[in-house]
Write a protein that holds these residues in place. Structure first.
Motif, mmCIF file in Angstrom:
data_model
loop_
_atom_site.group_PDB
_atom_site.id
_atom_site.type_symbol
_atom_site.label_atom_id
_atom_site.label_comp_id
_atom_site.label_asym_id
_atom_site.label_seq_id
_atom_site.Cartn_x
_atom_site.Cartn_y
_atom_site.Cartn_z
ATOM 1 N N LEU B 284 0.830 -1.211 0.000
ATOM 2 C CA LEU B 284 0.000 0.000 0.000
ATOM 3 C C LEU B 284 0.856 1.248 0.000
ATOM 4 O O LEU B 284 0.517 2.254 -0.611
ATOM 5 C CB LEU B 284 -0.928 -0.006 1.218
ATOM 6 N N SER B 285 2.007 1.166 0.684
ATOM 7 C CA SER B 285 2.844 2.366 0.767
ATOM 8 C C SER B 285 3.406 2.746 -0.603
ATOM 9 O O SER B 285 3.654 3.908 -0.892
ATOM 10 C CB SER B 285 3.984 2.149 1.757
ATOM 11 N N TYR B 286 3.590 1.732 -1.475
ATOM 12 C CA TYR B 286 4.087 2.045 -2.819
ATOM 13 C C TYR B 286 3.068 2.830 -3.634
ATOM 14 O O TYR B 286 3.410 3.508 -4.579
ATOM 15 C CB TYR B 286 4.407 0.762 -3.588
ATOM 16 N N VAL B 287 1.804 2.672 -3.283
ATOM 17 C CA VAL B 287 0.744 3.285 -4.090
ATOM 18 C C VAL B 287 0.878 4.802 -4.113
ATOM 19 O O VAL B 287 0.613 5.451 -5.115
ATOM 20 C CB VAL B 287 -0.642 2.880 -3.530
ATOM 21 N N THR B 288 1.340 5.358 -2.995
ATOM 22 C CA THR B 288 1.308 6.820 -2.867
ATOM 23 C C THR B 288 2.084 7.536 -3.969
ATOM 24 O O THR B 288 1.579 8.498 -4.536
ATOM 25 C CB THR B 288 1.861 7.252 -1.507
ATOM 26 N N ILE B 289 3.301 7.047 -4.288
ATOM 27 C CA ILE B 289 4.141 7.819 -5.215
ATOM 28 C C ILE B 289 3.449 8.053 -6.558
ATOM 29 O O ILE B 289 3.207 9.192 -6.939
ATOM 30 C CB ILE B 289 5.524 7.155 -5.397
ATOM 31 N N PRO B 290 3.078 6.968 -7.294
ATOM 32 C CA PRO B 290 2.455 7.234 -8.597
ATOM 33 C C PRO B 290 1.138 8.005 -8.495
ATOM 34 O O PRO B 290 0.872 8.862 -9.338
ATOM 35 C CB PRO B 290 2.204 5.838 -9.175
ATOM 36 N N VAL B 291 0.345 7.706 -7.461
ATOM 37 C CA VAL B 291 -0.956 8.377 -7.370
ATOM 38 C C VAL B 291 -0.771 9.864 -7.088
ATOM 39 O O VAL B 291 -1.405 10.711 -7.719
ATOM 40 C CB VAL B 291 -1.852 7.705 -6.297
ATOM 41 N N VAL B 292 0.134 10.194 -6.179
ATOM 42 C CA VAL B 292 0.355 11.610 -5.868
ATOM 43 C C VAL B 292 0.945 12.329 -7.074
ATOM 44 O O VAL B 292 0.523 13.438 -7.414
ATOM 45 C CB VAL B 292 1.272 11.754 -4.631
ATOM 46 N N ILE B 293 1.880 11.675 -7.749
ATOM 47 C CA ILE B 293 2.489 12.340 -8.903
ATOM 48 C C ILE B 293 1.449 12.546 -10.002
ATOM 49 O O ILE B 293 1.379 13.607 -10.615
ATOM 50 C CB ILE B 293 3.712 11.543 -9.401
ATOM 51 N N SER B 294 0.625 11.532 -10.215
ATOM 52 C CA SER B 294 -0.425 11.672 -11.225
ATOM 53 C C SER B 294 -1.387 12.792 -10.830
ATOM 54 O O SER B 294 -1.827 13.583 -11.672
ATOM 55 C CB SER B 294 -1.151 10.339 -11.393
ATOM 56 N N ALA B 295 -1.693 12.877 -9.527
ATOM 57 C CA ALA B 295 -2.587 13.940 -9.067
ATOM 58 C C ALA B 295 -1.955 15.306 -9.291
ATOM 59 O O ALA B 295 -2.621 16.269 -9.673
ATOM 60 C CB ALA B 295 -2.910 13.747 -7.592
ATOM 61 N N MET B 296 -0.640 15.380 -9.063
ATOM 62 C CA MET B 296 0.023 16.673 -9.254
ATOM 63 C C MET B 296 0.019 17.070 -10.729
ATOM 64 O O MET B 296 -0.190 18.232 -11.070
ATOM 65 C CB MET B 296 1.454 16.613 -8.721
ATOM 66 N N ARG B 297 0.234 16.072 -11.601
ATOM 67 C CA ARG B 297 0.196 16.385 -13.041
ATOM 68 C C ARG B 297 -1.209 16.843 -13.422
ATOM 69 O O ARG B 297 -1.378 17.838 -14.133
ATOM 70 C CB ARG B 297 0.588 15.157 -13.868
ATOM 71 N N SER B 298 -2.215 16.113 -12.946
ATOM 72 C CA SER B 298 -3.597 16.508 -13.240
ATOM 73 C C SER B 298 -3.865 17.904 -12.707
ATOM 74 O O SER B 298 -4.500 18.715 -13.368
ATOM 75 C CB SER B 298 -4.585 15.544 -12.582
ATOM 76 N N GLY B 299 -3.373 18.167 -11.496
ATOM 77 C CA GLY B 299 -3.606 19.463 -10.877
ATOM 78 C C GLY B 299 -3.045 20.590 -11.717
ATOM 79 O O GLY B 299 -3.690 21.627 -11.920
ATOM 80 N N LYS B 300 -1.856 20.354 -12.242
ATOM 81 C CA LYS B 300 -1.225 21.376 -13.089
ATOM 82 C C LYS B 300 -2.074 21.612 -14.333
ATOM 83 O O LYS B 300 -2.365 22.750 -14.701
ATOM 84 C CB LYS B 300 0.183 20.909 -13.469
ATOM 85 N N ASN B 301 -2.480 20.498 -14.969
ATOM 86 C CA ASN B 301 -3.309 20.626 -16.168
ATOM 87 C C ASN B 301 -4.622 21.330 -15.861
ATOM 88 O O ASN B 301 -5.085 22.171 -16.636
ATOM 89 C CB ASN B 301 -3.613 19.248 -16.764
ATOM 90 N N LEU B 302 -5.212 20.975 -14.714
ATOM 91 C CA LEU B 302 -6.487 21.587 -14.338
ATOM 92 C C LEU B 302 -6.329 23.082 -14.143
ATOM 93 O O LEU B 302 -7.181 23.868 -14.567
ATOM 94 C CB LEU B 302 -7.000 20.962 -13.040
#
Lengths: 575, 359
Positions: B284-302
């Motif tokens: 579960l701890s591995y999940v954070t990195i890709p999900v947070v990075i993807s969220a940050m990319r989405s956030g920038k695009n948004l």
């Protein structure tokens, strides 16, 4: 002349970048023009459109020299809110540009921000929804829409701003063929009915070439060519140099011309009908090589490696994703799986990895039922490259990323080191071992993801949409790697919407429709099938062209441009 | 089982045998076991029962989806969100002011009326009912154990929990150390009746949650006091929750595809269970990195997409669908406000409190 966009001496550099992304660029775009912007990844297309819509310099506040004038307004001096009423932008991923929960709210968002009166907002929302043909979706929740529908909502919400220029930056890269058609035909309609100027960045040239008035080819921050689509897509040498692939029929016609076919004044065809007319008008100067037969690949040689027996999968929400699938994949095959989104492609291959368990029926991998196989066993047998490789990168260095799977299956330390080194070498990632995977460029990240799978030495390699949103150079690199692995004995399964990739590389094609196997056989037999249209899949244009000329003796099962060209003799030309 | 698991299991078994032997030689083995059984029954038991009922009733996924907006057209759904906020406020206020339990029960029953109009689906009704009844038993249990503990109140004890006495520094007894001493009738009754305060508030709040579109909830707040920008952030966040869960699912699959075994094997061996737990937590701890990075990319695009659509271009913005109070809404608000004022005044005058001053 009255220009929609005027760009003078535009130069732009990102901080820390060595070379400018755009270099001394000059460009004028006329009103109501439909411009297609083409070039390999990283050529500066997106930066250019971001200069036109004002994101540069208003959001990305970096040094930009030169002038960009949009509808008479200098982008540097005009606030973005004003610019946004003259130029609207639709981005690649529909989910990254939609804010609200329902369609109507989303389309109204822009006009609301402009503080327009309620009656005007209502009128604009009505107009915009009608403009993209989604009035029936007005009250729907965005989360329940398909990709194509979402992208149409994004377009409608831009239309509601009433821009005179519409920029679309790879709007179909995340869509299936149906969604792509949906979006592109809407764009064409807007160009005609609203008299909008359209600037489209797109990799799927096959579909758009026939719509556009003008094509601009870019490379390394410069405009390499700027002309009408027929001239551009007729210049194969230039296209090849830039790693861009034009429409198949254009490629085929030009190649025939090189062999000696006379054009008689007709320009490069862009559609199947045009190509057919062109060839028929010059029927005297060519003939089909006699006694041609294109052999079908044999299926069923070798041992079965994946056996799917009456596989049903019903999701907890009641959706029947697979309904009694039966198939066997043999060792060393190169299989393509095609079908619309929702046909069950991903659900099917998820069973090969044991990520999903059958609701009914069973799946055997190398003779072992996936329900009883351990995670480690399946991970050793089957490698899976996800559609978005970013989700496969969760370690802190490239090295540990590639070693992750090897550690999980408990290999000795020396072997791990050896395999990691080998995979890194194959993917050309030497020197990046200690870098954070997410600090790399998109292409490099993709390569890390592939390396992490290759290191496991899987007997079966599954690739989910490996070419989505990629330029041709990238696509070719991946597909050639897969071909090499296949020649060494790896079974390859590729899920793709790109029919050209399927036609050129796979030996066998499985078509899924509504959770059932619709067709399964050698690619050479499946792709030319007339009934494929029932699944809304369009075969490659060259297949259609060959079939429309079948009465003149062309084989009905031609798959690629080169096969087509090889089938035709030119009278008086080189043989 | 891996080698280290076998060793650890053997060690665990050995320690258990040693302790058992030690207790036996001292002659307190039976007493020890009886205390442990009691401790489990009174502390861990109720908590697991609550959890199990919840899982059985709703399923793991259910909890998330059941407590969300349910699209429907009912008189309750049509009420202005601001009036609904007022309703929750009114019920909360009354549940705090009223002291006499028949009134609290009456209040809880009264919150049922809007539910009858809203007609929730069966699954949602079940979840709501469970969440409303839960506090009654939860509070009864808690008060039953702890009511009057450490005070000199006259209580009727119905069960004394057996204790282990041991001396380290002074006299200690377990589990009295954490307050498990006895159960009282007064405590059970007091807790059960006080529970109705929570029942009423839960019922009112869940009604609003299930019958109001999330965007209307936020727009209602914006209309009252919330700055638009904050409301916008909240709405966007709501919209992205399913995407994050979806992304997290993909990453977990990616880990599994590369051989990370997170399956929970049926085992009663504590060593194996601990190992499984550690593996699951690592995965579960591995999940954070890709999900947070993807969220940050989405956030920038948004952010870029919002700017190109004139977000915050004007100091004021207009709305396509203005939230407007209808006549019914206004009447309803007046009634709610009147009830609140009446409640405050009457309770100030001493009405509503239990006769005799004790619940």
């Amino acid at each position: 002349m009255d220009w929609a966009v005027q760009i003078q001496n535009l130069t732009f550099k990102y901080p820390g970048g060595e070379k400018p992304v755009l270099e001394n660029l000059n460009l004028n775009i006329g009103r109501n023009e439909f411009v297609l912007l083409v070039g390999p990844s990283g050529c500066g297309k997106t930066t250019l459109v971001n200069c036109i819509n004002g994101i540069i310099p208003h959001v990305i506040e970096e040094e930009m020299s030169g002038r960009v004038i949009v509808e008479g307004l200098d982008t540097t001096e005009t606030p973005l809110a004003v610019l946004s009423q003259h130029v609207g932008t639709v981005f690649q991923n529909p989910d990254d540009q939609i804010f609200n929960l329902t369609v109507e709210e989303e389309v109204a968002f822009g006009p609301e921000n402009l503080a327009l009166p309620t009656s005007e907002i209502k009128k604009r929302v009505d107009d915009a929804l009608r403009g993209v043909g989604i009035e029936h979706l007005r009250d729907r929740e965005i989360a329940t829409l398909s990709g194509g529908q979402k992208q149409r909502v994004a377009i409608a919400s831009i239309l509601a701003m009433k821009p005179k220029i519409l920029i679309l930056d790879e709007p179909t890269s995340d869509l299936d063929p149906l969604g792509t058609d949906e979006v592109l035909s809407v764009v064409k309609r807007i160009n005609k009915e609203y008299k909008s100027t359209i600037i489209l960045v797109e990799h799927k040239l096959e579909d758009v070439a026939k719509y556009v008035d003008r094509v601009i080819l870019m490379d390394q921050g410069r405009i390499i060519a700027d002309s009408d689509p027929r001239s551009i897509f007729g210049d194969l040498e230039l296209l090849y140099k830039l790693g861009v692939r034009g429409p198949e029929v254009a490629e085929a016609s030009v190649k025939l011309q090189v062999k000696g076919l006379k054009y008689n004044g007709v320009k490069t065809p862009l559609t199947v009908d045009e190509a057919r007319d062109l060839l028929l008008k010059n029927k005297d100067s060519w003939s089909v090589k006699p006694d041609l037969k294109l052999e079908e690949e044999e299926i069923g040689e070798g041992d079965p490696i994946i056996q799917v027996e009456d596989l049903w999968h019903i999701y907890p929400n009641g959706v029947k994703a697979l309904k009694g699938v039966n198939l066997t994949i043999y060792k060393g095959e190169y299989v393509g799986i095609i079908g619309q989104n929702g046909a069950g492609k991903s659900t099917l291959v998820s069973h090969f990895l044991g990520l999903l368990k059958p609701t009914r029926g069973r799946v055997l991998v190398a003779g072992i039922d996936t329900r009883e196989a351990s995670v480690g066993f399946l991970a050793k047998k089957v490698g899976y490259i996800f559609q978005n490789p970013d989700f496969m990168l969760f370690n802190n260095t490239v090295w540990s990323e590639v070693a992750f799977g090897l550690k999980n299956i408990g290999l000795p330390k020396e072997e791990i080191e050896e395999r990691v080194r080998e995979a890194i070498e194959i993917m050309g990632l030497e020197g990046f071992e200690d870098r954070h995977p997410h600090a790399l460029s998109r292409g490099q990240r993709h390569r890390v993801a592939v390396a992490s799978v290759l290191a496991m030495h899987p007997e079966i390699l599954i690739m989910d949409e490996p070419t989505n949103g990629q330029d041709y150079g990238h696509t070719r690199m991946f597909m050639e790697l897969a071909e090499r692995l296949n020649n060494q004995g790896t079974t390859i399964i590729v899920i793709s919407h790109d029919m050209r990739v399927i036609a050129e590389y796979t030996k066998r094609t499985i078509v899924l429709k509504d959770g059932e196997v619709f067709a399964d056989g050698p690619t050479r037999r499946v792709l030319p099938m007339g009934k494929l249209r029932e699944t809304m899949i369009k075969p490659p244009a060259i297949v259609e062209l060959s079939q429309s000329l079948a009465e003149y003796g062309l084989p009905r099962n031609i798959l690629t441009v080169d096969e087509f060209v090889n089938c035709i003799n030119i009278r008086g030309g080189e043989q | 089982m891996k080698v280290w698991e076998k060793i650890a299991t053997a060690a665990l078994v050995a320690i258990t045998i040693l302790i058992t032997l030690a207790l036996w030689t001292k002659g307190i083995l039976v007493q020890f076991l009886w205390v442990m059984i009691n401790f489990t029954a009174f502390m861990i038991g109720p908590i697991s029962i609550i959890g199990l009922i919840m899982l059985k009733l709703l399923g793991l996924r259910g909890i998330r989806s059941v407590l969300t907006y349910e699209k429907k057209d009912s008189p309750v759904h049509r009420v202005d969100p601001r009036v609904k906020f007022l309703y929750v406020l009114c019920v909360s206020l009354l549940s705090a002011l009223l002291g006499w339990y028949p009134l609290l029960i009456g209040l809880s029953l009264a919150t049922l009326i809007p539910w009858l109009y809203a007609r929730p689906s069966k699954t949602r009704a079940k979840a709501v009912l469970y969440l409303c009844i839960l506090p009654l038993f939860g509070m009864a249990w808690g008060q039953g154990l702890y009511f009057g503990l450490g005070f000199d109140w006259p209580v009727t004890i119905i069960y004394r929990i057996p204790q282990l006495k041991f001396n380290l520094s002074g006299t200690h007894s377990f589990p009295a150390m954490i307050g498990l001493e006895r159960i009282t009738i007064e405590g059970l009754r007091y807790g059960f009746l006080q529970g109705f305060r929570v029942v009423a508030v839960n019922s009112a709040a869940l009604l609003v949650l299930i019958t109001t579109r999330p965007s209307d909830l936020v727009f209602g707040l914006i209309k009252m006091f919330l700055p638009y920008e904050i409301g916008f952030m909240v709405l966007t966040a709501i919209r992205f929750i399913p995407k994050f869960l979806h992304d997290a699912g993909i990453v977990l699959n990616a880990e599994k595809a590369r051989g990370l075994d997170m399956s929970v094997k049926k085992s009663y061996n504590p060593v194996v269970l601990t190992g499984t737990l550690a593996r699951v937590i690592r995965g579960l701890s591995y999940v954070t990195i890709p999900v947070v990075i993807s969220a940050m990319r989405s956030g920038k695009n948004l952010a870029v997409a919002a700017e190109t659509r004139a977000f915050r271009a004007k100091s004021r913005r207009t709305y396509l669908r203005e939230i407007k109070m209808t006549r019914k809404d206004k009447i309803l608000s007046i009634i709610l406000i009147a009830i609140m004022i009446a409640g405050v005044v009457l309770s100030y005058l001493g009405y509503g409190a239990p006769p005799g001053g004790v619940t």
